[in-house]
Design a protein around this motif. Sequence first.
Motif: not given
Length: 209
Positions: A113, A117, A80-81, A85
Amino acid sequence: MCKSDSNKTHNDSSKKYYFLGIIQKKYLQTYIGLLHFLSSITSLLVGNYLFIQHIALGYNDINNIITTTFHIATLFSGLTLLPFWNKVQSWQLATTSMKDKGLSALQMQNFNRGRGVICMIISPIYPLLYHHLSTELLSNVLFSRVIGMIVTSICIYQYILIRDYGKILFVVYGASRLGFSLQLLLMGSLYKLQSNYPYAITFLEKEAM
């Protein structure tokens, strides 16, 4: 409200969901949404299993499962990062609207986030380091302080991401890692920190679950 308006509202609401009013189409329309949904369900199931086995029942012979879970969490969050993002969701399922909370879409995205994350990446960092690194490397002051500075910087960035939603929530999502990192910078090595505070890493491990 007239009957036609009521039916329209009901139909619009029903179109949002796939199964029992739980899974929104938003999760399944994009790759990142599907990835988030699968990782969330996996974390929920495995996390509750580990909680029951390791904490509620007191079993200590499941360290390999815990370590594997930490690796999976880091992997999913890393996916995901890096490429997604900017696609982290900018909304949330809640009874109070974002407008009523006084939040913009960007502020909501930053909160997701920070908690969904960054938190998932930094939570297992120290347990994995203690599990995989040699005593010699854990005793290395330069290496340990570099790790401490990196995690401290990430925690500060995480605080910036979530502060608009609620500063106090940083206590839940990042404060323990920040405190551990600052103590690491003070004491000088991961090995010394573990020796002086043997239950600190156990706390971080259970928190990460």
